[in-house]
Each structure stands twice: as C-alpha cells, then as structure tokens.
Design a protein around this motif. Structure first.
Motif, PDB file in Angstrom:
ATOM      1  N   LYS A 121      26.238 -21.219  22.625  1.00 39.27           N
ATOM      2  CA  LYS A 121      27.138 -21.404  23.770  1.00 39.27           C
ATOM      3  C   LYS A 121      26.695 -22.619  24.605  1.00 39.27           C
ATOM      4  CE  LYS A 121      30.562 -20.071  26.032  1.00 39.27           C
ATOM      5  NZ  LYS A 121      31.794 -20.146  25.306  1.00 39.27           N
ATOM      6  N   GLN A 122      25.390 -22.692  24.862  1.00 39.33           N
ATOM      7  CA  GLN A 122      24.891 -23.804  25.683  1.00 39.33           C
ATOM      8  C   GLN A 122      25.144 -25.154  24.997  1.00 39.33           C
ATOM      9  OE1 GLN A 122      20.856 -23.306  27.163  1.00 39.33           O
ATOM     10  NE2 GLN A 122      20.816 -25.381  28.015  1.00 39.33           N
ATOM     11  N   GLN A 148      27.467 -25.780  22.770  1.00 42.77           N
ATOM     12  CA  GLN A 148      28.920 -26.012  22.784  1.00 42.77           C
ATOM     13  C   GLN A 148      29.347 -26.547  24.154  1.00 42.77           C
ATOM     14  OE1 GLN A 148      31.313 -23.594  24.502  1.00 42.77           O
ATOM     15  NE2 GLN A 148      32.773 -25.245  24.168  1.00 42.77           N
ATOM     16  N   GLN A 149      28.805 -25.924  25.202  1.00 39.84           N
ATOM     17  CA  GLN A 149      29.211 -26.348  26.552  1.00 39.84           C
ATOM     18  C   GLN A 149      28.761 -27.768  26.866  1.00 39.84           C
ATOM     19  OE1 GLN A 149      27.836 -23.007  28.895  1.00 39.84           O
ATOM     20  NE2 GLN A 149      29.847 -22.022  28.812  1.00 39.84           N
ATOM     21  N   GLY A 193      29.132 -30.067  24.871  1.00 40.33           N
ATOM     22  CA  GLY A 193      30.116 -30.946  24.231  1.00 40.33           C
ATOM     23  C   GLY A 193      29.808 -31.332  22.795  1.00 40.33           C
ATOM     24  N   SER A 201      31.663 -18.698  19.654  1.00 42.98           N
ATOM     25  CA  SER A 201      30.944 -19.320  20.775  1.00 42.98           C
ATOM     26  C   SER A 201      31.754 -20.399  21.462  1.00 42.98           C
ATOM     27  CB  SER A 201      29.632 -19.929  20.294  1.00 42.98           C
ATOM     28  OG  SER A 201      28.799 -18.933  19.807  1.00 42.98           O
ATOM     29  N   GLY A 202      32.969 -20.628  20.995  1.00 43.30           N
ATOM     30  CA  GLY A 202      33.856 -21.557  21.695  1.00 43.30           C
ATOM     31  C   GLY A 202      33.897 -22.974  21.141  1.00 43.30           C
TER      32      GLY A 202
END
Ligand code: LLP
Length: 390
Positions: free
Chosen positions: A61-62, A64-65, A67, A84-85
């Motif tokens: 997640k981190q 992915q966030q 970018g 996880s997006g």
C-alpha cells in the motif's frame, strides 16, 4: 533503526510474541523518495516495484501510494497488487511459467504488458487473448548473456539460465508476432540478476541493450516502445545503518550515461530488494544458549522457515542483541528447525546473550517474509510496522 525499534519495544518486549517481521515505514518513505528523486532525472522513466521481494499488504500500500507501478510474477501477486490499489495498467507480468488462469486474470485485469519468455508462451497468450476477444501487449525477455557479480542462485542473465530468449533469436521472435492478430509487440525486457553492487554489471547490460537495438534497427525493426532493464540493485548487508538507503544516484546515472534510448522510448525498472531490503528486520527471541565442548549456540525461536536466505544462499545478515550490553562472545546463531542448514550465522560476535533476549536480524525486508514457509507445521510470521508502536 534498531535504536528506534528498541525504544518502541522497550515497554512491551516481555509480552510480545516472537518471531515477527518489523518494517520501518519511515525508512521506506525515505527510500521511495530517494528513488523518485533520482529516477525523475531520466525522461519517461517508470519504476515497477518487484512484488516478489515483499508482498506484505501494508508495504504494498505504501509503495502504491508513493506512485510506483508493480512487477508481478504470478496471478497471486497480480491479485495482491490490485487489492492494494495499484492501477492494473501500471502492472507488468513476467515469469517463465505463466499458467492459463494467470494469463486470463492478467488480460481481464488489463495489465500494461506481459514479459514473455518463450515462443510456446507467446502462442498460448495469443490463443487465450483471441478467445477472450482481447489484445495482449507483449515485451520479450532477452537473455543478454551478461554475468553479474553475485551468488550463482540469483544470476539470471547467462545463456545457461532458464530465463529469456537468446539475442540471436530476437529478430525472428519479434517477426512471429505479426502472425497473431491478438498480440502487439511493445518492447524488450532484461534482468541480469539480483544483489548486484558493481555498477559495471549494469553498464554491461546497457551495452548489450544498445547492441540489440542496433541489430533490430538494421533489420528494420524500429518500433520498440518500452525498454525494461529489470532490477537487481543490491543493498549493504554488512552495514545496514550506515547505508540504509541504497545508492540510487549511481544506479540511475549508470543507465542515463550508457543506455542509448531512441526518441520516445520509455524506460522501465523493476526494483525489489533495493526498495524494501533495509526497511525490514526479523525479530526473534533467544530460547536457549547451549554450550558444547567447542562452541556455544544461541537457539532462536525464528528459523529458516521465517528467513530462508542464510540456509539457501549462505547469505549474511547482521544480527543485533537489543537486550544486552555485556562483553561480546562468539556464537553460532541457529533456529529450531530440524535441519542443519537452519543456521543464521556461524562464529558471530554478540554481547553475552541470555534466554529471553531479543535478537534483531537486519536487512530482511526483501525475500524474507515472502519466502517464509510452514515447514514443521509452523505458523507464518506476523508483522508490525512503525505505526503499530507509535
Ligand atoms: N525483475 C525480474 C525479472 C526478476 O526476476 C527479479 C528478481 C527482479 C526484477 C527484482 O530483482 P531485485 O531488484 O530484487 O534484485 N530470493 C533471492 C532473490 C531472487 C531474485 C529473483 N528475481 C534472494 O533472497 O536473494
């Protein structure tokens, strides 16, 4: 980082259940920033995090966030990334043995492209895509026959390795694509190995890529949209605190200097270890100190089931006792598993260690938790991040 971990655990460490993975998300954020800063100096540069290094959902997640895209090698990894997006069109899918259901999953999700490793695989992807009424974008993985100065088990770019297609077969392979209505050729993929610290190895790869591009151009193949150079940058296992963030500047500069990209070509990287390696530690408790005539063993409650690298590659990991400041003694640090290779370190100096002391096995963020197993009917390790102790 150990200091920070110790402060966080101090009040709790009597009760906390070991072994577990601890991820320093502050360091991960710093590492991700450093990658972005250096990669941004190259035009049209895309980083796909190699999920095989660590697929912990909170870490994914981190990343992915921040970018990043993703590099997956299984249907399970694609699912984990989507959960996880990660946008599907930022996912690339490699691997020598893609099963039909994994190809279908990737096509349904709408991934960016497949890194194809053989003609039989191309034929199957074409057939499945056609049946599904879809187009499959494919990059070919080339075996550049470039050696890397690393452990034999993690060298992948030599002719003797199972990965990729030989350079000499590339023109024919690319031409094969036009036979399939459902296939679009979109690029070239390389990966020479892992835990590489000599920038000259990456330079050698650049020169091979240049050579191949010239060769293809001479054959009239000029439409190569993506160049993917894989991952492989190593970390400093000996000095995890001094070199907590790998030298991304030197790494990306090597490519910027030696790779001759054509106009409009996009450059892709698939970094795994360098992203997460230094951010993770395996925390284990000393169960017993056993003395024999010639040695003393620290028997930990973690073993090769939680961290396989020492047993499999003879890998070095720094080990710290965070509960003792007594004078050092020499120990073999071993796990509880019924295998002699279940050894983390031989003849290692540690402050005098007692039953109950916590040991932190450093640089275990990459290929640690992901390679853990349930051998001996053990539970998979739990994990915590900096936020859990805040
Ligand atoms: N791309 C491809 C096609 C790969 O095969 C790999 C790793 C990577 C990217 C990411 O490489 P990295 O940046 O992490 O070096 N279990 C071993 C490492 C195996 C690496 C497999 N492929 C270890 O613990 O050292």
């Amino acid at each position: 980082m150990v200091k920070r971990l110790f402060q966080e655990l101090r009040n709790d460490f009597e009760k906390i259940h070991t072994p577990f993975y601890y991820y320093d998300t502050v360091l991960l954020a710093e590492t991700l920033e450093s990658i972005k800063k250096e990669a941004d100096k190259i035009a049209d540069c895309h980083i796909h995090y190699a999920v095989k290094a660590c697929a912990n959902p909170r870490i994914l997640k981190q990343i992915q966030q921040a970018g990043f895209g993703a590099d997956c090698v299984s249907g399970g990894e694609i699912k984990a990334c989507i959960e996880s997006g990660f946008p599907a069109n930022e996912i690339v899918f490699a691997g020598v043995g893609k099963a039909d259901w994994e190809i279908e999953l990737a096509l349904n999700a709408g991934i960016q492209y497949f890194n194809v490793e053989s003609i039989p695989e191309l034929e199957v992807i074409a057939e499945i895509a056609e049946r599904m009424g879809k187009f499959a974008d494919v990059s070919f993985r080339i075996n550049p026959n470039v050696g890397a100065h690393t452990h034999a088990n993690i060298t992948t770019g030599l002719a003797e390795n199972k990965f990729g297609i030989a350079m000499k077969d590339m023109v024919g392979t690319i031409r094969t694509c036009s036979q399939f209505k459902s296939i679009r050729f979109v690029g070239l993929h390389f990966h020479i190995g892992s835990q590489i610290l000599k920038m000259d190895d990456f330079k050698a790869l650049c020169l091979r890529v240049n050579e191949l591009q010239d060769m293809l151009e001479a054959e009239g193949i000029t439409e190569v949209k993506n160049i993917n150079v894989g991952g492989g940058l190593g970390i400093d296992y000996q000095n995890p605190d001094e070199n907590a963030v790998p030298d991304f500047k030197a790494y990306f500069q090597t490519y910027a200097k030696h790779l001759k990209l054509r106009l409009g070509q996009r450059l892709h990287f698939e970094l795994g270890r360098a992203v997460v390696g230094q951010c993770g530690s395996l925390v284990t408790r000393c169960l017993y100190v056993k003395k024999t005539d010639s040695k003393q063993f620290v028997i930990a409650d973690a073993g090769m089931t939680e961290l396989l690298r020492p047993a499999l590659y003879d890998a070095y990991h720094c080990i710290q006792n965070i509960c003792s400041t007594a004078p050092e003694q020499t120990y073999d640090v071993v796990g509880p598993i019924c295998e002699s290779s279940d050894t983390f370190a031989k003849g290692r100096l540690l402050p005098e260690t007692k039953r109950g002391d916590l040991l932190v096995i450093r640089s275990a963020g990459a290929y640690g938790e992901t390679m853990s197993s349930q051998y001996n009917c053990r539970e998979l390790p739990k994990s915590y991040t900096t936020e859990d102790f805040a």
